[in-house]
Design an enzyme around this catalytic site. Structure first.
Site, PDB file in Angstrom:
ATOM      1  N   THR A 175      -4.189  -0.737  -7.234  1.00  0.00           N
ATOM      2  CA  THR A 175      -4.967   0.446  -7.598  1.00  0.00           C
ATOM      3  C   THR A 175      -4.147   1.728  -7.648  1.00  0.00           C
ATOM      4  OG1 THR A 175      -6.984   1.675  -7.016  1.00  0.00           O
ATOM      5  CG2 THR A 175      -5.593   1.016  -5.193  1.00  0.00           C
ATOM      6  N   ARG A 234       0.842  -1.186   0.000  1.00  0.00           N
ATOM      7  CA  ARG A 234       0.000   0.000   0.000  1.00  0.00           C
ATOM      8  C   ARG A 234       0.886   1.249   0.000  1.00  0.00           C
ATOM      9  NH1 ARG A 234      -5.132   1.690  -1.084  1.00  0.00           N
ATOM     10  NH2 ARG A 234      -6.130   2.792   0.631  1.00  0.00           N
ATOM     11  N   GLY A 253     -13.739  -1.396  -6.865  1.00  0.00           N
ATOM     12  CA  GLY A 253     -15.041  -0.828  -6.519  1.00  0.00           C
ATOM     13  C   GLY A 253     -15.059  -0.010  -5.239  1.00  0.00           C
ATOM     14  N   THR A 293     -10.036   0.219  -9.802  1.00  0.00           N
ATOM     15  CA  THR A 293      -8.951  -0.532  -9.181  1.00  0.00           C
ATOM     16  C   THR A 293      -8.917  -1.775 -10.024  1.00  0.00           C
ATOM     17  OG1 THR A 293      -9.277   0.444  -7.039  1.00  0.00           O
ATOM     18  CG2 THR A 293      -8.425  -1.786  -7.016  1.00  0.00           C
ATOM     19  N   ASP A 349      -7.812   8.284   0.513  1.00  0.00           N
ATOM     20  CA  ASP A 349      -8.322   7.182   1.337  1.00  0.00           C
ATOM     21  C   ASP A 349      -8.082   7.405   2.823  1.00  0.00           C
ATOM     22  OD1 ASP A 349      -9.676   5.579  -0.406  1.00  0.00           O
ATOM     23  OD2 ASP A 349      -8.049   4.167  -0.757  1.00  0.00           O
TER      24      ASP A 349
HETATM   25  O1  DON Z   1      -8.005   1.044  -1.341  1.00  0.00           O
HETATM   26  C1  DON Z   1      -9.167   1.337  -1.543  1.00  0.00           C
HETATM   27  O2  DON Z   1     -10.088   0.914  -0.885  1.00  0.00           O
HETATM   28  C2  DON Z   1      -9.488   2.225  -2.719  1.00  0.00           C
HETATM   29  N1  DON Z   1      -8.372   3.061  -3.016  1.00  0.00           N
HETATM   30  C3  DON Z   1      -9.874   1.365  -3.868  1.00  0.00           C
HETATM   31  C4  DON Z   1     -10.237   2.175  -5.054  1.00  0.00           C
HETATM   32  C5  DON Z   1     -11.056   1.470  -6.016  1.00  0.00           C
HETATM   33  O3  DON Z   1     -11.452   0.358  -5.840  1.00  0.00           O
HETATM   34  C6  DON Z   1     -11.361   2.267  -7.211  1.00  0.00           C
HETATM   35  N2  DON Z   1     -12.221   1.641  -8.076  1.00  0.00           N
HETATM   36  N3  DON Z   1     -12.682   0.706  -8.315  1.00  0.00           N
END
Ligand code: DON
Length: 572
Positions: free
Chosen positions: A402, A111, A476, A384, A426
């Site tokens: 992502t 991450r 998502g 993502t 986030d």
């Molecule tokens: O880590 C996460 O939860 C978000 N950054 C994920 C982003 C995401 O899934 C975007 N689209 N589908």
């Protein structure tokens, strides 16, 4: 290639495949596309499923060369960074969950991290306004990328030399690949933002893209070559690091040489729980995915959901209330456990979860303002990306990676050819202010230098008798854990086929906002009854792009790619 480009084959093949033979059993035209997209395959030796047919093919080639599932996952992931720039990345981060052939369970956290100069209130104006524009777009939105460090950490379990695994990505970037209508539209829709957020215009800037155009990414190819030749240092040090830091200086970002050099991917203890004899292996903090899935599955476990039936009013309402409660806990308790004490044991204990469901009423909607954490969307295209791989030795890999938003912060590093993430969004940038997925948080997920922002990504492997049974995940945003939850319930409880489990409409509740999102195609009668029970319903387009590999009773691998995108399965 040229000939194929002009032909624009448009095909989805539904394959069955005995060891080395494939039989197309159905074929249909869907879209102008230049190569076949396999949506489902049954294979004996190995399978790959990802968001792009060329990336799945790259993984398949590696399996055929004698690589294991880790090798193939690395090749697929790198190819996605080229052919699926919306989300595939080297400028972002992700998580890997794996079960190795010797039975070992692995989880790897790569991450993004908050840069050293980041601070808690960095997106709050003097008048108290939360600047989500700055946490979502442009240079300041970017966390320190983790993907390349993650890939090299996962090489610990690889068989083939790295140079072989990265070559398909280099070839795709150097020689280019032909884009589809969907890809052309997404590049066209991005032009304004590209011009706004880039200091050096990237190859994606063009008057108009159309299906059949070839996208060549020379700068990206050169970056990949540096990574091939110098390892992780080819990204975190030397010329690539210089290009990133210079880009930051030109655009007012704060990622420094030290931030890059100090980035580390971390092996973590996977979050594992039992569900009716299955062992579910998921991602621990800083992803909320494993814990949320654990809470949701356990809150339904004793409630005979199978007899309620798929998408019955009863089962949907039960799952909605379970989702609401899990997300209330997410907002209060979850964040990077290296910085904040997350009470994982307490909030996944049987007594706690039973207590959480005490006020569940099967006849009416609960209200989020009354469901607080327990004691102890806007709808931009969602990008993502998730991939699954399995090999004949029983190595199974689930990776979700992502840039956060589609094309991340919309900034391509000048001269280096890759998009940066906008993962800083986030974090909880201000208590109670929703992020782009409507999720809120507080202290647990506040910004601190070096901290990793809370994620919802849920790469998951379900084991049966200790062996891989289901590999699953999806993009998502906050809908990720609920989509994985529903896919597993569909297969395990409702006995649905893998295609139905993936393709049938999903729904989503995340505590706040207090609305139940239902995907287009969700049964009208159930929707109306839910309304009658007091639920505020919102219809939305695609929820997730779920990829599944399931191991069949005869040991073969059934790989299913979501039909919500151009996702593709491969196998042999
Ligand atoms: O880590 C996460 O939860 C978000 N950054 C994920 C982003 C995401 O899934 C975007 N689209 N589908």
């Amino acid at each position: 290639m040229q000939k194929v480009n002009r032909v624009f084959l448009i095909a989805i093949f539904f394959f069955t495949c005995d060891a080395n033979t494939k039989n197309a059993i159905e074929k249909s035209r869907i879209d102008s596309y230049h190569y076949s997209v396999i949506k489902k395959i049954i294979a004996g030796n190995g399978a790959v499923v990802s968001a792009h047919p060329l990336a799945s093919k790259a993984g398949l080639e590696i399996l055929k060369m004698g690589g294991n599932a880790i090798d193939a996952a690395i090749a697929t992931q790198l190819a996605l960074a080229v052919v699926f720039p919306n989300a595939g990345n080297i400028g972002g981060g992700g998580f890997m969950v794996a079960r190795l052939s010797n039975g070992q369970l692995v989880s790897l956290d790569y991450r993004e991290m908050a840069p050293g100069k980041a601070h808690r209130d960095m997106y709050i104006d003097p008048d108290g306004t939360a600047r989500t524009d700055k946490s979502q777009d442009g240079h300041l939105a970017s966390g320190v990328p983790g993907t390349v460090a993650g890939i090299f950490a996962s090489m610990k379990y690889a068989k083939l030399p790295f140079a072989k695994l990265i070559q398909p990505a280099i070839d795709l970037a150097q020689k280019g690949f032909v884009i589809s209508q969907r890809e052309a539209s997404s590049f066209n829709g991005l032009q304004g933002e590209l011009k706004k957020f880039n200091t050096v215009m990237p190859v994606f800037v063009k008057g108009s893209w159309k299906a059949g155009d070839t996208l060549v990414q020379t700068d990206l190819a050169n970056t990949l070559i540096r990574i091939r030749d110098q390892g992780a240092k080819g990204f975190y040090e030397g010329s690539t690091a210089k290009l990133i830091v210079e880009e930051m200086k030109r655009g007012g970002g704060i990622i420094s040489y030290d931030d890059l050099k100090n980035y580390v991917a971390k092996f973590r203890v996977p979050h594992v729980f039992d569900y009716k004899g299955y062992q579910v292996v998921g991602m621990p903090m800083p992803s909320s995915g494993g814990v949320l899935l654990h809470q949701m599955m356990k809150m339904i476990e004793g409630r005979h959901i199978a007899s309620m039936g798929f998408q019955s009013l009863q089962s949907v309402q039960l799952m909605t209330e379970v989702e609401r409660r899990a997300f209330a806990d997410r907002a209060e308790f979850m964040g990077d456990a290296d910085f904040y004490k997350v009470p994982v044991k307490a909030i996944t204990s049987t007594a706690y979860l039973q207590d959480r469901m005490k006020d569940f009423d099967p006849s009416k909607a609960n209200v989020s303002s009354r469901i607080k954490a327990g004691n102890a969307i806007p709808y931009e295209s969602e990008e993502t990306t998730h991939l699954d791989v399995i090999d004949k030795d029983g190595n199974a890999v689930a990776i979700t990676t992502t840039l956060n938003n589609s094309f991340g912060n919309k900034t391509v590093v000048g001269g280096a050819g890759f998009f940066l993430n906008d993962e800083m969004d986030d974090f909880s940038i201000k208590q109670g202010v929703p992020n782009m997925f409507g999720a809120i948080g507080g202290e647990a997920n506040a910004i601190m230098p070096g901290k990793r922002m809370l994620s919802s990504m849920t790469p998951t492997i379900v084991l049966k008798d200790g062996k891989p049974f289901i590999i699953v995940g999806t993009p998502g945003g906050t809908t990720i854990p609920t989509s994985v939850f529903q896919t597993l319930v569909n297969i395990i409880e409702f006995g649905m086929s893998t295609e139905d489990a993936v393709y049938k409409p999903k729904f989503h509740h995340q505590w706040l906002p207090d609305t139940l999102d239902v995907e287009k195609g969700f049964p009208k009668s159930v929707r109306e009854s839910l309304k009658g029970m007091g639920y505020a319903i919102r219809e939305r387009s695609a929820i997730g792009r779920t990829e599944v590999i399931k191991v069949l009773p005869d040991g073969k691998f059934e790989a299913v790619a979501d039909n919500r995108g151009e996702d593709a399965a491969e196998g042999w």
